[in-house]
Design a protein around this motif. Structure first.
Motif, PDB file in Angstrom:
ATOM      1  N   ALA A  46      23.718   1.907  13.112  1.00  3.53           N
ATOM      2  CA  ALA A  46      23.670   1.787  14.575  1.00  3.53           C
ATOM      3  C   ALA A  46      22.465   0.952  14.998  1.00  3.53           C
ATOM      4  O   ALA A  46      22.549   0.125  15.926  1.00  3.53           O
ATOM      5  CB  ALA A  46      23.622   3.166  15.222  1.00  3.53           C
ATOM      6  N   ALA A  47      21.341   1.146  14.307  1.00  5.36           N
ATOM      7  CA  ALA A  47      20.149   0.355  14.614  1.00  5.36           C
ATOM      8  C   ALA A  47      20.390  -1.117  14.320  1.00  5.36           C
ATOM      9  O   ALA A  47      19.963  -2.002  15.088  1.00  5.36           O
ATOM     10  CB  ALA A  47      18.963   0.872  13.811  1.00  5.36           C
ATOM     11  N   LEU A  48      21.091  -1.406  13.230  1.00  2.58           N
ATOM     12  CA  LEU A  48      21.387  -2.794  12.886  1.00  2.58           C
ATOM     13  C   LEU A  48      22.353  -3.412  13.894  1.00  2.58           C
ATOM     14  O   LEU A  48      22.169  -4.567  14.325  1.00  2.58           O
ATOM     15  CB  LEU A  48      21.967  -2.871  11.474  1.00  2.58           C
ATOM     16  CG  LEU A  48      22.316  -4.269  10.947  1.00  2.58           C
ATOM     17  CD1 LEU A  48      21.112  -5.198  11.024  1.00  2.58           C
ATOM     18  CD2 LEU A  48      22.856  -4.187   9.527  1.00  2.58           C
ATOM     19  N   MET A  49      23.348  -2.655  14.308  1.00  4.67           N
ATOM     20  CA  MET A  49      24.275  -3.171  15.315  1.00  4.67           C
ATOM     21  C   MET A  49      23.541  -3.475  16.623  1.00  4.67           C
ATOM     22  O   MET A  49      23.824  -4.464  17.302  1.00  4.67           O
ATOM     23  CB  MET A  49      25.397  -2.150  15.580  1.00  4.67           C
ATOM     24  CG  MET A  49      26.375  -1.953  14.424  1.00  4.67           C
ATOM     25  SD  MET A  49      27.363  -3.415  14.043  1.00  4.67           S
ATOM     26  CE  MET A  49      26.449  -4.033  12.617  1.00  4.67           C
ATOM     27  N   ASP A  50      22.565  -2.651  16.938  1.00  6.40           N
ATOM     28  CA  ASP A  50      21.799  -2.852  18.177  1.00  6.40           C
ATOM     29  C   ASP A  50      21.037  -4.178  18.146  1.00  6.40           C
ATOM     30  O   ASP A  50      21.104  -4.968  19.088  1.00  6.40           O
ATOM     31  CB  ASP A  50      20.833  -1.681  18.378  1.00  6.40           C
ATOM     32  CG  ASP A  50      20.021  -1.817  19.656  1.00  6.40           C
ATOM     33  OD1 ASP A  50      20.631  -1.924  20.738  1.00  6.40           O
ATOM     34  OD2 ASP A  50      18.781  -1.808  19.571  1.00  6.40           O
TER      35      ASP A  50
END
Length: 499
Positions: free
Chosen positions: A84-88
Motif C-alpha cells: 500500500a505504501a508503494l502504491m501511494d
C-alpha cells in the motif's frame, strides 16, 4: 524399486543453475541434450522463450538477480502495509482501471485466461497478472493476452525501482519479490493503459499483495486444503482469508464450494452488500460432451444460455472454470443485474475456442502421448486424474512425479494411484523440490515397491517413463503424465522442446 543412475547429464546444469536462486524466479536452462522424448518445438506456444538478444537477456537476468535478493513467495508477512505504501508513492496506479480479482485454491490461472480471452473478444484492452510462471518470469504480466516483452519488463522495473527503494528504506522489512512483481503489474497496466485488469491472488486474499485493488467482480474458484500452515486447516478457515477480496458493493462469482467455505463467503458478501452469483444456482453447466481436442459445452450464464461452446481444454474442472469465467465477464458488463440479456454468442464462442492454459493437461508430444499438468495438491490431482480418464483412452499410463517439499505428496500420489500403472519419482530443478528418496518412500507406501521407479534427474525420469509406456506392445495406447509441481512442468516443457 529401481536404483538411481550416476550417468552425467546436462540436466545437472539445470540444478546447478537454480541452487542459489529464488525458486519463484527459476528460468530453467535445459542444456543441449536431445531427448528421445522430444517432439520438436510447437507453433504458437503461449509461453515466451528467453530473449534472443544477448544484451536484453543479460539485462533481464540482472533484474531477476535483484529480485532474487528479496523474500520469496514462500515467506510472507500477513499485511498489505508495504505494498500500500508503494502504491501511494507510485500514485495509486491500481485505481486507473477496473479489475476482476480471482482467488480460490485451484483453477485460478485457467479461469483468469478464460476471462481475459472473453474480455479481449469484446474489444477491451486487458492486463492479466498470474503466478507462478511456467518457464519465464515475464509470463506473470500480460497485456492483450500476451506476456509483456522482456524489454518492457525491464523498463517497468527500472521505472519503479527508485520508489521501491524509498519504501524499503522506510519499512522494517524490504518489499518481497511478490510485492514488487505486483507493483510492476499494476504500473504496467496503468502505463499501457488497459481497460480492465484480471488479477490472480498469490495466496489467500485479505493480506495478499494484490489486495490493494477494489475489484468490481470478485471470483472464487473451488476452495480446498492447501497452504494449511498459513491459511487454515479447513475449507471454512481458508475461505475466511480468501473472502478478503470481496469488496463493498462488488459482485461475487462463486464456483461450487464446500458447505463451510460457501457459508463464510456468503456471510462476507452480506456484510459488504455484495451481489452473489453461485454456480449451480444463478449460473452453471447445462451440458458437456467430449470433443476432438477438448469439449463442447452448453453454459447457463447470468443472462441466459450459451450453446455449442467449444473449449480446447480437457476435464470437467475446466468446464466449471469456463462457467465461472463467463459469469464473471457477464457480471463485469452488468448482465444479470442491470441488463437482462446474453452476450453475443458468436463472440463468446470465438473467445473460448482461443483459450490455452499451458501446463494444464497439456499434450506436448505423441507416440506415446506425453501430457503435462501442474497439479500440486490432492484436489488438483483428483481433477487431473478424472480429466485424463475421461478424455484419453490410455491402456497404460505412467506417471512422472516431483513435488514441492511443503505440499501433501502422499495425498497427491493417492489421487493418482488408480490411474498410474507405475510411477517414476524424480526431482525438478527447484530448491523446494521434495527429496527424491523421501518421495520414493511415500510412493512405495502408496503404490507398492514393484510399481515405483526412481530417477533423480527429470530427463532420465521422462526417458524411463516412455520406455515403460512402450512395453508389452502397448505403444499405441500408452501415455505419460508429468506432474506434481509447476516447476516440474516448467522443466519438462523445456526438455521436451516447448520453448
Amino acid at each position: 524399486m529401481s536404483e538411481p543412475r550416476d550417468e552425467f547429464d546436462p540436466f545437472d546444469d539445470i540444478v546447478d543453475a537454480e541452487t542459489d536462486r529464488d525458486p519463484d524466479l527459476a528460468v530453467i536452462e535445459a542444456g543441449s541434450r536431445t531427448l528421445r522424448a522430444q517432439a520438436g518445438p510447437p507453433q504458437g506456444d503461449p509461453v515466451p522463450a528467453r530473449p534472443s538478444d544477448p544484451e536484453v537477456d543479460k539485462a533481464l537476468r540482472e533484474v531477476e538477480t535483484e529480485l532474487s535478493t528479496r523474500w520469496g513467495e514462500t515467506k510472507l508477512e500477513p499485511s498489505v502495509r508495504r505494498i500500500a505504501a508503494l502504491m501511494d508513492v507510485l500514485g495509486e496506479p491500481q485505481r486507473a482501471y477496473p479489475s476482476i480479482h480471482i482467488t480460490g485454491t485451484n483453477g485460478k490461472t485457467s479461469t483468469a485466461r478464460m476471462i481475459e480471452a472473453l474480455l479481449s473478444a469484446f474489444d477491451l484492452r486487458t492486463g492479466r497478472y498470474t503466478s507462478p510462471h511456467v518457464q519465464t518470469i515475464t509470463e506473470r504480466i500480460s497485456l492483450d493476452g500476451a506476456p509483456i516483452s522482456a524489454e518492457r519488463f525491464i523498463e517497468t522495473y527500472q521505472d519503479i525501482k527508485p520508489y521501491i527503494e524509498l519504501v524499503d528504506a522506510r519499512e522494517e522489512f524490504r518489499l518481497s519479490f511478490f510485492e514488487v512483481m505486483t507493483a510492476m503489474a499494476y504500473a504496467a497496466f496503468a502505463d499501457a493503459p488497459v481497460d480492465v485488469a484480471v488479477v490472480e491472488v498469490g495466496m489467500g486474499g485479505t493480506w495478499d499483495a494484490t489486495n490493494v485493488i477494489d475489484g468490481s467482480v470478485a471470483v472464487v474458484t473451488p476452495i480446498d486444503l492447501d497452504h494449511t500452515d498459513r491459511l487454515g486447516d479447513t475449507p471454512g478457515a481458508i475461505a475466511g482469508e480468501k473472502a478478503g477480496v470481496i469488496k463493498q458493493g462488488a459482485t461475487v462469482v462463486l464456483a461450487q464450494q464446500p458447505v463451510d467455505a460457501a457459508q463464510v463467503m456468503l456471510k462476507k458478501a452480506v456484510e459488504v452488500d455484495a451481489t452473489v452469483a453461485r454456480e449451480g444456482m444463478e449460473f452453471g453447466i447445462v451440458s458437456r460432451e467430449i470433443a476432438v481436442g477438448g469439449q463442447l459445452l452448453t453454459l447457463r450464464g447470468l443472462g441466459g444460455e450459451y450453446d455449442s461452446v467449444f473449449l480446447p481444454l480437457y476435464g470437467a474442472h475446466q468446464a466449471h472454470n469456463a462457467a465461472v469465467a463467463l459469469a464473471a465477464v457477464e457480471a463485469f458488463f452488468g448482465i444479470g443485474a442491470e441488463h437482462a440479456r446474453t452476450l453475443d454468442i458468436d463472440t463468446v464462442r470465438r473467445a473460448f475456442a482461443s483459450v490455452s492454459s499451458p501446463g494444464r493437461l497439456e499434450v506436448v508430444r505423441s507416440s506415446p502421448t506425453v501430457i503435462l499438468d501442474a497439479a500440486h495438491n490432492p484436489a488438483g490431482a483428483r481433477a487431473t486424474a478424472e480429466g485424463i480418464s475421461e478424455a484419453f483412452g490410455f491402456s497404460r499410463l505412467i506417471g512422472v512425479v516431483s513435488t514441492s517439499a511443503d505440499k501433501d505428496a502422499k495425498g497427491l500420489l493417492e489421487a493418482f494411484e488408480p490411474i498410474f500403472a507405475e510411477v517414476v519419482v524424480t526431482a525438478n530443478s527447484s530448491p523446494r523440490a521434495t527429496d527424491v528418496d523421501a518421495l520414493a518412500a511415500i510412493a512405495v507406501e502408496v503404490f507398492g515397491e514393484d510399481r515405483v521407479v526412481v530417477e533423480p534427474r527429470l530427463d532420465d525420469a521422462i526417458e524411463a517413463a516412455i520406455t515403460l509406456a512402450e512395453e508389452e506392445d502397448e505403444y499405441a495406447g500408452a501415455g505419460v503424465l508429468v506432474t506434481g509441481s509447476i516447476f516440474t512442468v516448467g522443466d519438462a516443457r523445456l526438455l521436451l522442446g516447448r520453448r
